[in-house]
Design a protein around this motif. Structure first.
Motif, PDB file in Angstrom:
ATOM      1  N   TRP A 171       0.825  -1.215   0.000  1.00  0.00           N
ATOM      2  CA  TRP A 171       0.000   0.000   0.000  1.00  0.00           C
ATOM      3  C   TRP A 171       0.863   1.271   0.000  1.00  0.00           C
ATOM      4  CZ3 TRP A 171      -0.842  -4.245   3.043  1.00  0.00           C
ATOM      5  CH2 TRP A 171      -0.180  -4.274   4.274  1.00  0.00           C
ATOM      6  N   ASP A 172       2.164   1.159   0.259  1.00  0.00           N
ATOM      7  CA  ASP A 172       3.026   2.344   0.193  1.00  0.00           C
ATOM      8  C   ASP A 172       3.511   2.573  -1.238  1.00  0.00           C
ATOM      9  OD1 ASP A 172       2.764   2.736   2.871  1.00  0.00           O
ATOM     10  OD2 ASP A 172       4.600   1.649   3.399  1.00  0.00           O
ATOM     11  N   ASN A 173       3.922   1.496  -1.881  1.00  0.00           N
ATOM     12  CA  ASN A 173       4.466   1.618  -3.228  1.00  0.00           C
ATOM     13  C   ASN A 173       4.308   0.275  -3.947  1.00  0.00           C
ATOM     14  OD1 ASN A 173       5.967   1.911  -5.546  1.00  0.00           O
ATOM     15  ND2 ASN A 173       7.658   2.966  -4.532  1.00  0.00           N
ATOM     16  N   PRO A 174       3.172   0.101  -4.640  1.00  0.00           N
ATOM     17  CA  PRO A 174       2.865  -1.211  -5.231  1.00  0.00           C
ATOM     18  C   PRO A 174       3.948  -1.712  -6.187  1.00  0.00           C
ATOM     19  CG  PRO A 174       0.981   0.262  -5.395  1.00  0.00           C
ATOM     20  CD  PRO A 174       2.109   1.077  -4.877  1.00  0.00           C
ATOM     21  N   ILE A 175       4.547  -0.809  -6.969  1.00  0.00           N
ATOM     22  CA  ILE A 175       5.518  -1.274  -7.969  1.00  0.00           C
ATOM     23  C   ILE A 175       6.777  -1.803  -7.285  1.00  0.00           C
ATOM     24  CG2 ILE A 175       6.973  -0.560  -9.917  1.00  0.00           C
ATOM     25  CD1 ILE A 175       4.731   1.426 -10.624  1.00  0.00           C
ATOM     26  N   GLU A 176       7.287  -1.022  -6.314  1.00  0.00           N
ATOM     27  CA  GLU A 176       8.465  -1.473  -5.573  1.00  0.00           C
ATOM     28  C   GLU A 176       8.167  -2.786  -4.845  1.00  0.00           C
ATOM     29  OE1 GLU A 176      11.861  -0.618  -4.904  1.00  0.00           O
ATOM     30  OE2 GLU A 176      11.418   0.244  -6.865  1.00  0.00           O
ATOM     31  N   ALA A 177       6.975  -2.843  -4.229  1.00  0.00           N
ATOM     32  CA  ALA A 177       6.601  -4.047  -3.486  1.00  0.00           C
ATOM     33  C   ALA A 177       6.575  -5.251  -4.417  1.00  0.00           C
ATOM     34  CB  ALA A 177       5.239  -3.859  -2.821  1.00  0.00           C
ATOM     35  N   PHE A 178       6.077  -5.037  -5.616  1.00  0.00           N
ATOM     36  CA  PHE A 178       6.015  -6.116  -6.598  1.00  0.00           C
ATOM     37  C   PHE A 178       7.422  -6.618  -6.921  1.00  0.00           C
ATOM     38  CE2 PHE A 178       6.056  -7.420 -11.089  1.00  0.00           C
ATOM     39  CZ  PHE A 178       5.185  -8.499 -11.001  1.00  0.00           C
ATOM     40  N   LYS A 179       8.364  -5.668  -7.082  1.00  0.00           N
ATOM     41  CA  LYS A 179       9.743  -6.051  -7.383  1.00  0.00           C
ATOM     42  C   LYS A 179      10.351  -6.849  -6.228  1.00  0.00           C
ATOM     43  CE  LYS A 179      11.004  -1.955 -10.050  1.00  0.00           C
ATOM     44  NZ  LYS A 179      11.956  -0.831  -9.983  1.00  0.00           N
ATOM     45  N   VAL A 180      10.036  -6.412  -5.008  1.00  0.00           N
ATOM     46  CA  VAL A 180      10.605  -7.102  -3.832  1.00  0.00           C
ATOM     47  C   VAL A 180      10.075  -8.529  -3.750  1.00  0.00           C
ATOM     48  CG1 VAL A 180      10.671  -7.154  -1.313  1.00  0.00           C
ATOM     49  CG2 VAL A 180      10.882  -4.980  -2.504  1.00  0.00           C
ATOM     50  N   PHE A 181       8.770  -8.644  -3.996  1.00  0.00           N
ATOM     51  CA  PHE A 181       8.137  -9.935  -3.719  1.00  0.00           C
ATOM     52  C   PHE A 181       8.128 -10.895  -4.905  1.00  0.00           C
ATOM     53  CE2 PHE A 181       5.950  -7.457  -0.263  1.00  0.00           C
ATOM     54  CZ  PHE A 181       6.489  -8.178   0.782  1.00  0.00           C
ATOM     55  N   ILE A 182       8.479 -10.415  -6.091  1.00  0.00           N
ATOM     56  CA  ILE A 182       8.268 -11.268  -7.268  1.00  0.00           C
ATOM     57  C   ILE A 182       9.000 -12.613  -7.177  1.00  0.00           C
ATOM     58  CG2 ILE A 182       9.961  -9.930  -8.675  1.00  0.00           C
ATOM     59  CD1 ILE A 182       6.962 -11.565 -10.203  1.00  0.00           C
ATOM     60  N   LEU A 183      10.296 -12.605  -6.812  1.00  0.00           N
ATOM     61  CA  LEU A 183      11.016 -13.887  -6.767  1.00  0.00           C
ATOM     62  C   LEU A 183      10.542 -14.784  -5.633  1.00  0.00           C
ATOM     63  CD1 LEU A 183      14.712 -13.185  -7.817  1.00  0.00           C
ATOM     64  CD2 LEU A 183      12.771 -13.846  -9.202  1.00  0.00           C
ATOM     65  N   PRO A 184      10.479 -14.261  -4.386  1.00  0.00           N
ATOM     66  CA  PRO A 184       9.988 -15.146  -3.319  1.00  0.00           C
ATOM     67  C   PRO A 184       8.561 -15.633  -3.578  1.00  0.00           C
ATOM     68  CG  PRO A 184      10.349 -12.914  -2.489  1.00  0.00           C
ATOM     69  CD  PRO A 184      10.955 -12.985  -3.838  1.00  0.00           C
ATOM     70  N   ALA A 185       7.718 -14.751  -4.111  1.00  0.00           N
ATOM     71  CA  ALA A 185       6.332 -15.163  -4.343  1.00  0.00           C
ATOM     72  C   ALA A 185       6.261 -16.207  -5.456  1.00  0.00           C
ATOM     73  CB  ALA A 185       5.472 -13.947  -4.684  1.00  0.00           C
ATOM     74  N   THR A 186       7.115 -16.072  -6.453  1.00  0.00           N
ATOM     75  CA  THR A 186       7.123 -17.085  -7.513  1.00  0.00           C
ATOM     76  C   THR A 186       7.581 -18.425  -6.951  1.00  0.00           C
ATOM     77  OG1 THR A 186       7.696 -15.343  -9.052  1.00  0.00           O
ATOM     78  CG2 THR A 186       7.993 -17.588  -9.828  1.00  0.00           C
TER      79      THR A 186
END
Lengths: 313, 511
Positions: A171-186
């Motif tokens: 909720w602070d920065n969706p794009i940055e959050a997406f970058k942070v979480f993309i590998l672990p979430a995958t």
């Protein structure tokens, strides 16, 4: 329904009480105490005793338990014996991170699993089906730390890309959050997908054999309508069950993925607490996870009634 | 149709990736920030999270590396392990060795603006010596009888007996000077050091900012240091390769992987640590010196170096070889020559011609310890000793270590910066870390005499004798001293040494 809800919520009390006793006892039975772990193999006995005293660990166990439980009942989870930090704010902060990771992971998993699971069921024994089945087998049998390590090293070696190291809230920065979480979430998503895909495939295969599907076919419905209109809802109970269980496990047990990608989530917090014998952290953390797990299960049970009106409580 | 879906999938994946890398910079430009200014923040990967910042209470390496940059001690070590001035600009030792006068730097300020005076020094040492503090350094200063403040910049330490290790011990980060009147230093950290605590985000990072008023105007050379917590080695490797972190400690195996990779250099130094096989001299059959001697002849230390450390370690005695001034050359120890026949013969003389069964305890947490135990297990088989390996979780391992009831134990120790610690603390009869029940009055006398001898040449002779005695008695087999490895980005001028990461970090600059 109302009385069922009340009953379920009331049953939380003995469950949580039992868990609190269990986790407290087990944790204190484990060899090693926080002070000697902190001080290591170069400690003097007086230093260990003094440190344990300052953490209140020289008290009888029953007193320590009562002190802890009365604290919890007043909403006070205590402080970490190591860092002196308040535990509850940490748990909530880290749970929020774990939850985002889990939501990302589960979404990736479902987006992969459900369409491909259905596809492999309605085209059973085709090439697609074989590919899907090989994928599920791999996803289930390759441990997630291996998947994660491969993703991490692969991306840094070949694309010179590394996920941002500081966790950002969605909720602070969706794009940055997406970058942070993309590998672990995958990493999580692949494991989730494998389980759900398998369940989707078998649930669909079973449903597609049912009489009402044959009737629907005989009535000349299109394939799309048969699958989405008739089979989908009727196959979803086992899918929802396994998905619910996975969410519960992931919320409490995303430890390895969090460790691998340095995501400061709840799993990592508890694991670190176990290593350090940080009793209040582990006790508070486990109790919290237990509560979440039970609530997720309750939610799944309620979703059943919505999916299948024949189920009544 | 299918092809189009697949193509679409890969296209979007590559878009996502390029979006992801778009914010970053090409490796060649990583020395500059996005605005083109020179980079002034050093990012260091930390494998563990700090557990509080009280320098007198917390010995965890993850905490020391942070608080040693925030606090200063009276003296410090240079890269050659010599004691050099720090907060104390000089010191005088009375001829009888029982009075040490420290003259403090003038005009040193704490981060809160208060002047650092002799009172703060007195307070800090009294806090360390107070048993209620539970300080790890208390035993370092057991010889101190009284501390007197002569004037704001002069402190006098009155000792019960001459203590040749006293000045060296004031270099320890555990003996940091804290502001007088401090009570809870767990979270708050106010020192006189080169960096100030800026922000600490639990589980993520610790950010330190340069102390503009640091008494040494030349230092530090970077504006800030960020310790980024990255627990997994694979993650640290990926991060250093892609330039997300500047400095990371790595294992010997990973160091080999990184060698010759663009943008990264590998730096190493001989550590102050050594690995050992401990024997409980109270337990049968290890109470028999012949059995211990036999085991010493049976163990091939060079094989451990080759197998466990891939050749990247050296032989060691009771004092790690990095302490060049004190360590005796391992070639002088007769039992370091592997001789299986002699070992068998000694074992037969001790009454165990067919060997015996025993158990080696070790920590599962550290792969090198487990591997060392496995190599020793194989080597002991050759003389008929069948050892079972018991891999313990760290907490359990510490408990077993403390119990003084193990048979054999594989572990690692830090030598410390003064021979006294390696010798008296670990092996004198009353030494706190002597869990092997080793007791030899002649040895005790030697190390006690060495402690009270001020003449360094005389002291060295005593320690030489003590080292030989210890190796012959073999309550521990001293095995190897490994190297430590750092992966460092090309644009970072960082030279680690045994004196510590901290010393090197203060001097580090970005090219």
């Amino acid at each position: 329904m109302g009385s069922y809800l009340i009953k379920r919520v009331a049953s939380l009390i003995p469950i949580l009480f039992g868990i609190s006793v269990l986790i407290f006892t087990i944790l204190h039975l484990v060899p090693g105490d926080p002070a000697s772990i902190m001080l290591g193999t170069s400690a003097t006995p007086e230093a260990i005793a003094a440190l344990n005293k300052s953490m209140g660990l020289d008290q009888p166990l029953i007193n320590q338990y009562l002190h802890w439980v009365t604290g919890i009942l007043q909403g006070n989870f205590g402080v970490s014996v190591h860092t002196g930090e308040e535990i509850l704010p940490q748990i909530l902060k880290r749970f929020a991170i774990t939850m985002q990771l889990t939501v990302f992971g589960v979404l990736i998993g479902w987006v992969l699993a459900i369409p491909f699971g259905i596809l492999s069921a309605i085209r059973a024994h085709s090439k697609t089906d074989i590919v899907v089945r090989v994928f599920t087998l791999l996803g289930i049998s390759v441990p997630n730390f291996a998947i994660g390590t491969l993703l991490l090293l692969g991306f840094s070696l070949y694309f010179n890309w590394f996920p941002p190291i500081d966790v950002v809230n969605f909720w602070d920065n969706p794009i940055e959050a997406f970058k942070v979480f993309i590998l672990p979430a995958t990493t999580m998503g692949i494991v989730v997908a494998a389980g759900v895909m398998r369940m989707t495939r078998s649930a669909f295969l079973e449903t597609m054999d049912k009489d009402f599907i044959r009737t629907a076919r005989a009535k000349g419905n299109s394939k799309w309508r048969i699958v989405m209109g008739h089979a989908f809802r009727n196959s979803s109970i086992p899918i929802v069950t396994i998905a619910g269980m996975q969410i519960g496990y992931l919320l409490g047990g995303s430890v390895i993925v969090e460790q691998l990608f340095s995501i400061p989530g709840l799993g990592q917090y508890i694991l670190e607490g176990i290593y350090q014998r940080d009793y209040p952290v582990v006790q508070g953390g486990v109790l919290f996870v237990a509560l979440v797990f039970v609530l997720v299960n309750l939610l799944i049970d309620l979703i059943y009634t919505w999916i299948d009106p024949r189920i009544k409580y | 149709m299918k092809k189009r879906v697949l193509a679409g999938f890969f296209l979007s994946l590559s878009l996502v990736l390029s979006a992801c890398s778009g914010g970053g910079t090409a490796p060649a430009e990583q020395g500059k920030s996005a605005e083109g200014q020179a980079k002034t923040e050093l990012i260091v990967a930390a494998e563990q999270e700090p557990v509080g910042y009280d320098p007198h209470k917390v010995p965890a390496a993850s905490s020391v590396r942070v608080y040693a940059l925030i606090y200063d001690s009276l003296t410090k070590l240079d890269e050659n392990m010599n004691i050099i001035p720090n907060l104390a600009e000089k010191w005088e030792i009375a001829p009888d060795g029982k009075t040490v006068t420290m003259f403090l730097q003038k005009g040193v300020k704490f981060h809160n603006g208060k002047d650092m005076t002799a009172n703060d020094v007195k307070f800090s040492f009294e806090r360390i010596m107070n048993p209620d503090t539970g300080s790890i350094a208390k035993s370092y200063f057991s010889s101190v009888e009284a501390i007197e403040v002569k004037d704001p910049t002069t402190v006098v330490f009155k000792l019960k007996n001459a203590d040749a290790s006293f000045v060296a011990n004031t270099a320890s980060a555990y003996a940091s000077i804290v502001p007088a009147g401090s009570t809870d230093l767990t979270k708050e950290a106010i020192g006189t050091g080169p960096f100030k605590m800026e922000k600490s985000e639990s589980g993520q990072y610790v950010l330190l900012k340069k102390n503009a008023d640091y008494f040494n105007k030349e230092l530090p050379k970077v504006e800030s240091i960020k310790f980024q917590i990255m627990k997994d080695e694979a993650e640290r490797l990926a991060a250093i390769r892609s330039g997300k972190v500047d400095i990371s400690m790595v294992s010997a195996d990973s160091a080999k992987l990184l060698e010759g990779k663009p943008g990264v250099q590998i730096k190493n130094y001989q550590s102050l640590e050594y690995s050992y096989l401990g024997m409980n001299v109270n337990k049968k059959p290890f109470d028999n010196p012949k059995v211990r001697e036999a085991i010493s002849y049976a163990v091939d230390r060079n094989q451990i170096i080759q197998t466990v450390w891939k050749g990247e370690a050296t032989l060691t005695g009771p004092i790690a070889p990095a302490l060049t001034n004190s360590a005796l050359d391992p070639a002088t120890y007769p039992t370091y020559k592997t001789d299986v026949e002699k070992a068998k013969q000694l074992l037969a003389e001790a009454g165990y011609p067919n060997g015996f069964e025993t158990q080696i305890e070790t920590a599962a947490t550290y792969p090198d310890m487990v591997e060392t135990a496995q190599v020793i297990q194989q080597q002991l088989k050759a003389i008929g000793i069948n050892a079972k390996i018991n891999q313990l979780e760290w907490g359990n391992y510490i408990d077993t270590w403390k119990s003084k009831d193990m048979n054999l134990m594989v572990g690692r120790n830090t030598s410390g910066v003064d021979a006294d610690r390696s010798m008296r603390f670990f092996f004198s009869t009353t030494g706190s870390a002597n869990v092997w029940n080793y007791s030899n009055p002649a040895y005790d006398e030697l190390v006690q005499k060495a402690l009270t001898t001020v003449d360094q040449a005389e002291r060295k002779k005593l320690y030489d004798q003590a080292q030989s005695m210890l190796v012959a008695d073999a309550p521990n087999l001293f095995l190897t001293s490994p190297k430590n490895y750092y992966a460092v980005r090309d644009n970072i001028d960082f030279t680690p040494s045994a004196a510590g990461e901290i010393y090197s970090l203060i001097k580090t600059s970005i090219k």
